[in-house]
Scaffold this motif. Structure first.
Motif, PDB file in Angstrom:
ATOM      1  N   PHE A 149      27.357  -4.463  66.966  1.00  0.00           N
ATOM      2  CA  PHE A 149      26.509  -5.362  66.188  1.00  0.00           C
ATOM      3  C   PHE A 149      27.252  -6.661  65.894  1.00  0.00           C
ATOM      4  N   ARG A 150      26.565  -7.794  66.151  1.00  0.00           N
ATOM      5  CA  ARG A 150      27.087  -9.121  65.795  1.00  0.00           C
ATOM      6  C   ARG A 150      25.956  -9.937  65.195  1.00  0.00           C
ATOM      7  N   GLU A 151      26.125 -10.322  63.947  1.00  0.00           N
ATOM      8  CA  GLU A 151      25.137 -11.191  63.303  1.00  0.00           C
ATOM      9  C   GLU A 151      25.216 -12.571  63.939  1.00  0.00           C
TER      10      GLU A 151
ATOM     11  N   THR B 117      14.521 -13.184  58.101  1.00  0.00           N
ATOM     12  CA  THR B 117      14.753 -12.960  59.527  1.00  0.00           C
ATOM     13  C   THR B 117      16.245 -12.880  59.802  1.00  0.00           C
ATOM     14  N   LEU B 118      16.611 -11.870  60.594  1.00  0.00           N
ATOM     15  CA  LEU B 118      17.997 -11.662  61.015  1.00  0.00           C
ATOM     16  C   LEU B 118      18.030 -11.721  62.535  1.00  0.00           C
ATOM     17  N   GLN B 119      18.911 -12.560  63.074  1.00  0.00           N
ATOM     18  CA  GLN B 119      19.136 -12.586  64.515  1.00  0.00           C
ATOM     19  C   GLN B 119      20.505 -11.983  64.780  1.00  0.00           C
ATOM     20  N   PHE B 120      20.568 -11.123  65.806  1.00  0.00           N
ATOM     21  CA  PHE B 120      21.820 -10.434  66.109  1.00  0.00           C
ATOM     22  C   PHE B 120      21.858 -10.062  67.582  1.00  0.00           C
TER      23      PHE B 120
ATOM     24  N   ALA C 227      21.873 -10.746  74.855  1.00  0.00           N
ATOM     25  CA  ALA C 227      20.492 -11.036  74.474  1.00  0.00           C
ATOM     26  C   ALA C 227      20.353 -10.992  72.952  1.00  0.00           C
ATOM     27  N   VAL C 228      19.497 -11.833  72.434  1.00  0.00           N
ATOM     28  CA  VAL C 228      19.308 -11.955  70.987  1.00  0.00           C
ATOM     29  C   VAL C 228      18.152 -11.067  70.529  1.00  0.00           C
ATOM     30  N   TRP C 229      18.428 -10.242  69.540  1.00  0.00           N
ATOM     31  CA  TRP C 229      17.401  -9.466  68.850  1.00  0.00           C
ATOM     32  C   TRP C 229      16.999 -10.261  67.608  1.00  0.00           C
TER      33      TRP C 229
END
Length: 147
Positions: A88-90, A97-100, A106-108
């Motif tokens: 996991f990388r923030e 909203t959280l992008q990680f 690829a960005v979640w």
């Protein structure tokens, strides 16, 4: 949404099955989840906390995204598959909203809604939701490869 320290780990194990027990710093209530390590926690509102957990197994990792209201789980998403490594990388926080990133570059994008909705399906490949198909949904997930 911002990082916070509402829960502390009071017990955890990796074997025979991942299990972690967390205690709320606000009211002393405990919560037991099928994960082994608490990675991050974010305040979504006064009562809602997003917990990011994993199973502490870097070569076959599963990421757990758990929305907790006080000390009760209200939504739960898992990401991962057998034999797929992940870390996991923030990448960014904005409003709710959280992008990680997790298993690749690829960005979640995880969005959390204040009001629940009943939605069938709707998760990207590699993600699954705990609960029945009629369970109310607060968390909505997108994956960069699927956009």
């Amino acid at each position: 949404m911002n990082q916070i320290d509402r829960f502390e780990c009071i017990q955890k194990q990796k074997e025979p099955k991942p299990r972690i027990e967390l205690m709320s710093r606000l009211g002393g209530q405990s919560l037991t989840l099928e994960a082994a390590s608490l990675i991050e926690q974010y305040a979504v509102s006064q009562s809602d906390t997003l917990l990011i957990l994993d199973e502490d197994c870097p070569y076959e990792e599963r990421l757990h995204l758990v929305l907790v209201r006080d000390a009760e789980v209200v939504d739960y998403i898992e990401i991962g598959a057998m034999y797929v490594p992940g870390v996991f990388r923030e990448l960014g926080l904005r409003n709710n909203t959280l992008q990680f990133s997790f298993e690749s570059d690829a960005v979640w994008t995880l969005s959390i809604e204040p009001e629940s909705r009943r939605v069938l399906g709707g998760l990207p490949r590699g993600a699954s939701r705990r609960g029945s198909i009629l369970t109310k949904r607060y968390m909505f997930l997108e994956h960069g490869d699927d956009v």
